[in-house]
Motif scaffolding. Sequence first.
Motif, PDB file in Angstrom:
ATOM      1  N   LYS A  47     -96.036   5.865 -44.706  1.00 51.17           N
ATOM      2  CA  LYS A  47     -95.926   4.470 -45.152  1.00 51.17           C
ATOM      3  C   LYS A  47     -95.453   4.419 -46.602  1.00 51.17           C
ATOM      4  CE  LYS A  47     -98.566   0.424 -46.348  1.00 51.17           C
ATOM      5  NZ  LYS A  47     -99.883  -0.054 -46.718  1.00 51.17           N
ATOM      6  N   ASP A  48     -96.013   5.285 -47.455  1.00 48.77           N
ATOM      7  CA  ASP A  48     -95.600   5.310 -48.866  1.00 48.77           C
ATOM      8  C   ASP A  48     -94.113   5.637 -49.000  1.00 48.77           C
ATOM      9  OD1 ASP A  48     -98.201   4.709 -49.567  1.00 48.77           O
ATOM     10  OD2 ASP A  48     -98.728   6.776 -50.096  1.00 48.77           O
ATOM     11  N   TRP A  49     -93.635   6.543 -48.141  1.00 48.40           N
ATOM     12  CA  TRP A  49     -92.219   6.894 -48.147  1.00 48.40           C
ATOM     13  C   TRP A  49     -91.374   5.678 -47.757  1.00 48.40           C
ATOM     14  CZ3 TRP A  49     -88.899   7.689 -43.755  1.00 48.40           C
ATOM     15  CH2 TRP A  49     -87.654   8.224 -44.077  1.00 48.40           C
ATOM     16  N   LEU A  50     -91.849   4.914 -46.784  1.00 48.24           N
ATOM     17  CA  LEU A  50     -91.146   3.687 -46.392  1.00 48.24           C
ATOM     18  C   LEU A  50     -91.146   2.675 -47.538  1.00 48.24           C
ATOM     19  CD1 LEU A  50     -92.399   3.220 -42.714  1.00 48.24           C
ATOM     20  CD2 LEU A  50     -90.108   3.925 -43.445  1.00 48.24           C
ATOM     21  N   VAL A  51     -92.273   2.566 -48.239  1.00 45.71           N
ATOM     22  CA  VAL A  51     -92.369   1.650 -49.389  1.00 45.71           C
ATOM     23  C   VAL A  51     -91.338   2.037 -50.445  1.00 45.71           C
ATOM     24  CG1 VAL A  51     -93.840   0.935 -51.321  1.00 45.71           C
ATOM     25  CG2 VAL A  51     -94.774   0.988 -49.006  1.00 45.71           C
ATOM     26  N   GLU A  52     -91.180   3.336 -50.686  1.00 39.38           N
ATOM     27  CA  GLU A  52     -90.175   3.801 -51.650  1.00 39.38           C
ATOM     28  C   GLU A  52     -88.776   3.385 -51.214  1.00 39.38           C
ATOM     29  OE1 GLU A  52     -90.509   8.039 -52.169  1.00 39.38           O
ATOM     30  OE2 GLU A  52     -92.623   7.891 -52.717  1.00 39.38           O
ATOM     31  N   ARG A  53     -88.500   3.504 -49.930  1.00 43.64           N
ATOM     32  CA  ARG A  53     -87.181   3.120 -49.413  1.00 43.64           C
ATOM     33  C   ARG A  53     -86.959   1.613 -49.533  1.00 43.64           C
ATOM     34  NH1 ARG A  53     -85.880   5.319 -43.747  1.00 43.64           N
ATOM     35  NH2 ARG A  53     -83.876   4.413 -44.319  1.00 43.64           N
ATOM     36  N   VAL A  54     -88.023   0.835 -49.307  1.00 43.40           N
ATOM     37  CA  VAL A  54     -87.922  -0.618 -49.458  1.00 43.40           C
ATOM     38  C   VAL A  54     -87.680  -0.957 -50.925  1.00 43.40           C
ATOM     39  CG1 VAL A  54     -89.201  -2.797 -49.322  1.00 43.40           C
ATOM     40  CG2 VAL A  54     -89.282  -1.181 -47.408  1.00 43.40           C
ATOM     41  N   SER A  55     -88.422  -0.309 -51.821  1.00 45.64           N
ATOM     42  CA  SER A  55     -88.266  -0.557 -53.259  1.00 45.64           C
ATOM     43  C   SER A  55     -86.868  -0.200 -53.750  1.00 45.64           C
ATOM     44  CB  SER A  55     -89.304   0.241 -54.058  1.00 45.64           C
ATOM     45  OG  SER A  55     -90.595  -0.186 -53.725  1.00 45.64           O
ATOM     46  N   ALA A  56     -86.278   0.838 -53.154  1.00 45.71           N
ATOM     47  CA  ALA A  56     -84.932   1.268 -53.540  1.00 45.71           C
ATOM     48  C   ALA A  56     -83.848   0.382 -52.932  1.00 45.71           C
ATOM     49  CB  ALA A  56     -84.710   2.720 -53.118  1.00 45.71           C
ATOM     50  N   GLY A  57     -84.246  -0.505 -52.033  1.00 46.49           N
ATOM     51  CA  GLY A  57     -83.286  -1.398 -51.390  1.00 46.49           C
ATOM     52  C   GLY A  57     -82.582  -0.774 -50.195  1.00 46.49           C
ATOM     53  N   ASP A  58     -83.066   0.390 -49.748  1.00 44.58           N
ATOM     54  CA  ASP A  58     -82.456   1.068 -48.601  1.00 44.58           C
ATOM     55  C   ASP A  58     -82.913   0.481 -47.273  1.00 44.58           C
ATOM     56  OD1 ASP A  58     -81.299   2.800 -50.407  1.00 44.58           O
ATOM     57  OD2 ASP A  58     -82.879   4.302 -50.211  1.00 44.58           O
ATOM     58  N   LEU A  59     -83.985  -0.298 -47.313  1.00 43.66           N
ATOM     59  CA  LEU A  59     -84.643  -0.755 -46.091  1.00 43.66           C
ATOM     60  C   LEU A  59     -85.361  -2.056 -46.398  1.00 43.66           C
ATOM     61  CD1 LEU A  59     -85.201   0.753 -43.319  1.00 43.66           C
ATOM     62  CD2 LEU A  59     -87.314   1.525 -44.333  1.00 43.66           C
ATOM     63  N   SER A  60     -85.434  -2.954 -45.441  1.00 49.24           N
ATOM     64  CA  SER A  60     -86.221  -4.173 -45.647  1.00 49.24           C
ATOM     65  C   SER A  60     -87.667  -3.902 -45.230  1.00 49.24           C
ATOM     66  CB  SER A  60     -85.656  -5.336 -44.825  1.00 49.24           C
ATOM     67  OG  SER A  60     -85.909  -5.141 -43.454  1.00 49.24           O
ATOM     68  N   ALA A  61     -88.582  -4.683 -45.743  1.00 50.31           N
ATOM     69  CA  ALA A  61     -89.994  -4.535 -45.363  1.00 50.31           C
ATOM     70  C   ALA A  61     -90.160  -4.794 -43.875  1.00 50.31           C
ATOM     71  CB  ALA A  61     -90.866  -5.490 -46.176  1.00 50.31           C
ATOM     72  N   SER A  62     -89.383  -5.699 -43.340  1.00 45.15           N
ATOM     73  CA  SER A  62     -89.447  -6.007 -41.911  1.00 45.15           C
ATOM     74  C   SER A  62     -89.052  -4.791 -41.076  1.00 45.15           C
ATOM     75  CB  SER A  62     -88.523  -7.186 -41.597  1.00 45.15           C
ATOM     76  OG  SER A  62     -88.478  -7.423 -40.227  1.00 45.15           O
ATOM     77  N   THR A  63     -87.992  -4.106 -41.464  1.00 47.22           N
ATOM     78  CA  THR A  63     -87.549  -2.919 -40.742  1.00 47.22           C
ATOM     79  C   THR A  63     -88.583  -1.800 -40.869  1.00 47.22           C
ATOM     80  OG1 THR A  63     -85.239  -3.513 -41.075  1.00 47.22           O
ATOM     81  CG2 THR A  63     -85.697  -1.204 -40.538  1.00 47.22           C
ATOM     82  N   ALA A  64     -89.145  -1.642 -42.058  1.00 53.52           N
ATOM     83  CA  ALA A  64     -90.181  -0.621 -42.260  1.00 53.52           C
ATOM     84  C   ALA A  64     -91.379  -0.902 -41.354  1.00 53.52           C
ATOM     85  CB  ALA A  64     -90.614  -0.584 -43.725  1.00 53.52           C
ATOM     86  N   ASN A  65     -91.764  -2.167 -41.244  1.00 51.84           N
ATOM     87  CA  ASN A  65     -92.888  -2.528 -40.375  1.00 51.84           C
ATOM     88  C   ASN A  65     -92.559  -2.273 -38.905  1.00 51.84           C
ATOM     89  OD1 ASN A  65     -94.889  -3.224 -42.204  1.00 51.84           O
ATOM     90  ND2 ASN A  65     -94.079  -5.278 -42.469  1.00 51.84           N
ATOM     91  N   LYS A  66     -91.312  -2.481 -38.529  1.00 51.20           N
ATOM     92  CA  LYS A  66     -90.917  -2.186 -37.149  1.00 51.20           C
ATOM     93  C   LYS A  66     -91.027  -0.689 -36.870  1.00 51.20           C
ATOM     94  CE  LYS A  66     -87.968  -6.183 -36.659  1.00 51.20           C
ATOM     95  NZ  LYS A  66     -86.611  -6.699 -36.734  1.00 51.20           N
ATOM     96  N   LYS A  67     -90.642   0.133 -37.848  1.00 49.01           N
ATOM     97  CA  LYS A  67     -90.770   1.582 -37.685  1.00 49.01           C
ATOM     98  C   LYS A  67     -92.234   1.966 -37.503  1.00 49.01           C
ATOM     99  CE  LYS A  67     -86.613   2.752 -40.276  1.00 49.01           C
ATOM    100  NZ  LYS A  67     -85.859   3.424 -39.238  1.00 49.01           N
ATOM    101  N   LEU A  68     -93.117   1.404 -38.321  1.00 55.50           N
ATOM    102  CA  LEU A  68     -94.550   1.673 -38.186  1.00 55.50           C
ATOM    103  C   LEU A  68     -95.066   1.201 -36.828  1.00 55.50           C
ATOM    104  CD1 LEU A  68     -95.732   0.713 -41.783  1.00 55.50           C
ATOM    105  CD2 LEU A  68     -95.758   3.013 -40.773  1.00 55.50           C
TER     106      LEU A  68
END
Length: 140
Positions: A47-68
């Motif tokens: 999850k922390d790795w996904l947060v880093e990707r969201v913070s970097a603009g590589d991924l939206s929070a919505s997409t990260a939540n879908k992955k989880l």
Amino acid sequence: MQQRLGQSEREIKKKLDPVRAAFRELIQRPGDNHFWEITRKDANSFKDWLVERVSAGDLSASTANKKLMHIRKIFNKLIDVDYRDHKNPFNSLSLPETKSKAASFTSEWIKHKVIASGVLDGVNAELSAMIWTCHGLVPV
């Protein structure tokens, strides 16, 4: 790929590809753990790795939540099938999402760009009435 409940191969692929991608990302992360050895700490690390990707603009929070969500579903299914007394390490993990409101057309824009330009001249009366009504306009 076999047909499932009347779905075409394309529909099945479209549905399964994001699930496969999420799980692939999980297993490519450091910590070569066996499936049943993945802990809540590992899940939080992912999850922390996904947060880093969201913070970097590589991924939206919505997409990260879908992955989880996809990973959580895989764990739930495997726990059910294998009848293990195992807690899903991904339960209740998610990122906060901000709801963005889609830009809408203003009534002024509709009046000047759509109605005044004659775009609706060939449209039937019912559709025309719906467009007028949805934007609180009164036909002149």
